[in-house]
Design an enzyme around this catalytic site. Structure first.
Site, PDB file in Angstrom:
ATOM      1  N   ARG A  37      79.791  58.110 -13.118  1.00 37.47           N
ATOM      2  CA  ARG A  37      79.163  57.235 -14.103  1.00 37.47           C
ATOM      3  C   ARG A  37      78.048  57.952 -14.847  1.00 37.47           C
ATOM      4  NH1 ARG A  37      80.694  52.931 -17.058  1.00 37.47           N
ATOM      5  NH2 ARG A  37      79.040  51.397 -17.341  1.00 37.47           N
ATOM      6  N   SER A  90      86.915  51.455 -27.686  1.00 35.70           N
ATOM      7  CA  SER A  90      87.043  52.494 -26.669  1.00 35.70           C
ATOM      8  C   SER A  90      88.431  52.393 -26.027  1.00 35.70           C
ATOM      9  CB  SER A  90      85.909  52.368 -25.653  1.00 35.70           C
ATOM     10  OG  SER A  90      85.768  53.536 -24.882  1.00 35.70           O
ATOM     11  N   ASP A 104      78.323  58.318 -32.512  1.00 35.18           N
ATOM     12  CA  ASP A 104      79.210  58.452 -31.348  1.00 35.18           C
ATOM     13  C   ASP A 104      79.547  59.924 -31.124  1.00 35.18           C
ATOM     14  OD1 ASP A 104      81.178  58.166 -29.385  1.00 35.18           O
ATOM     15  OD2 ASP A 104      82.089  56.423 -30.351  1.00 35.18           O
ATOM     16  N   HIS A 119      78.051  55.856 -28.641  1.00 37.43           N
ATOM     17  CA  HIS A 119      79.327  55.155 -28.433  1.00 37.43           C
ATOM     18  C   HIS A 119      79.142  53.686 -28.047  1.00 37.43           C
ATOM     19  CE1 HIS A 119      83.548  54.670 -27.426  1.00 37.43           C
ATOM     20  NE2 HIS A 119      83.241  54.318 -26.186  1.00 37.43           N
ATOM     21  N   ASP A 120      78.179  53.397 -27.186  1.00 38.51           N
ATOM     22  CA  ASP A 120      77.995  52.034 -26.694  1.00 38.51           C
ATOM     23  C   ASP A 120      77.602  51.036 -27.773  1.00 38.51           C
ATOM     24  OD1 ASP A 120      78.792  52.379 -24.113  1.00 38.51           O
ATOM     25  OD2 ASP A 120      76.788  52.324 -23.225  1.00 38.51           O
TER      26      ASP A 120
END
Length: 379
Positions: free
Chosen positions: A229, A160, A328, A358-359
């Site tokens: 967030r 990232s 992702d 993505h994580d």
């Protein structure tokens, strides 16, 4: 200087040896910044694992993501690291063989100079903190590497925002990077990535408590940071994971259709999940640092002022390792393929297969163990 969260157990106060996984801080002096600003007296927080060999040839730099810290691995500390699966004794990045370094990016809030730090007049920088780019962060890291006696990295890797910093290391200092791994990232932030980032920044800036960034003497913009967030976390996960984990389920006894007015209704499980993610970040991160680092990531463009992206990538001499997460939706796999295609030689794109999104570059990095060992870390 304010740190977020309050001083952790693994924190030290100088650059002396404290053991693996303990935070230390080093002054690197003044830093001129890419857009014309300057910081007169910068300090960088960092952690190390293992020992630097006599030739200083075994140093590995691991770059953190947007709200990450330098605590990559547990080491001798009591705190779990965010890439324990990858870094440590006997792991792929074996700290019995390599000297691993991780640095909190300038502008952050885990010990490096950032908006909450005191300016020369004794007040927090706040709104006066200058614009920092990914390249500025890398330039600062190079000054710290000089102090550590590291003039060439065995490898630099990150995912990232950490991948953006790793790539810039290879382009800015081609003689100092032998190998470079860019995971779940791209050569330049796309219009969609910038759009998601702008929505997060507006969530913070429109919070009345933000006060233009000068809020350290009063309430912090927790609502705005929490909303930022939530927006970000939706992009960090996949639609499939949300559906499989939550679907339309209600949160415990709450009833989403149980009120006359919307403000009084109960939550769906996915709403509770996002609320939880927001609360966790607000407890550990500074809103100004979120703004500064998000702006830095928006600035990421490997081709800027280098003729073209194609020219910049084609000239990179490092050995590259590129990987993507198949689900992702923030850094889509096609962007990794375009990055790899622009690099010299044949650079394959390795894939983390996961429904997470993505994580997965954090939670399932172990899927790359064999490929990374073969490419970079074989004995």
């Amino acid at each position: 200087m304010t740190t977020y969260p309050p001083a952790p157990l693994h924190q030290g106060n100088d650059a002396g040896p404290l053991g693996d996984g303990f935070l230390r801080v080093a002054p690197i002096g003044p830093l001129a910044l890419e857009t014309g600003g300057a910081l007169p007296d910068v300090q960088l927080a960092f952690e190390t694992w293992g020992e630097l060999d006599a030739e200083a040839s075994n140093a590995v730099l691991v770059q953190h993501a947007l709200t990450g810290s330098s605590h990559v691995a547990r080491g001798a500390s009591e705190e779990e690291g965010w890439w324990d699966a990858l870094v440590g004794p006997g792991r792929t990045v074996d700290t019995d063989r390599f000297f691993v370094v991780s640095i909190n990016m300038v502008g952050g809030c885990y010990g490096s100079t950032g908006p909450a730090s005191l300016a020369p007049d004794g007040a927090p920088w706040g709104s006066r903190f200058p614009f920092v780019t990914i390249r500025d962060g890398v330039r600062a890291e190079a000054l710290l590497a000089d102090q550590l006696g590291i003039h060439r990295w065995h490898s630099v890797l990150g995912g990232s925002m950490g991948g953006a910093r790793a790539l810039e290391w290879a382009l800015m200092y081609p003689d100092r990077v032998e190998r470079c791994a860019v995971i779940a990232c791209t050569a330049a932030s796309s219009a969609e990535q910038i759009a998601f980032a702008q929505a997060q920044l507006q969530a913070i800036r429109l919070d009345p408590a933000y006060r233009g960034g000068d809020y350290y003497d009063g309430p912090h913009p927790d609502a705005g940071l929490g909303l930022a967030r939530r927006i970000a976390h939706i992009t960090y996960r996949s639609e499939g994971e949300f559906e499989a984990r939550f679907g339309r389920a209600e949160q415990d006894a709450e009833q989403p259709l149980g009120a006359v007015v919307p403000a009084d209704r109960g939550r769906y499980q996915v709403e509770s999940y996002l609320d939880h993610q927001a609360e966790k970040l607000v407890d550990r991160f500074d809103a100004n640092s979120y703004v500064i680092l998000t702006e830095a990531l928006m600035s990421h463009d490997a081709g800027r002022a280098r003729g073209s992206l194609a020219a910049a990538l084609a000239a990179a001499p490092a050995q590259f390792f590129v990987a993507a997460v198949d689900s992702d939706r923030l850094y889509v796999p096609g962007q990794s393929r375009r990055l790899a295609a622009g690099l010299p030689g044949e650079v394959p794109v390795h894939t983390i297969t996961s429904p997470v999104g993505h994580d997965a570059f954090l939670t399932e990095i172990h899927q790359l163990d064999a490929q990374l060992r073969t490419a970079f870390y074989a004995k």
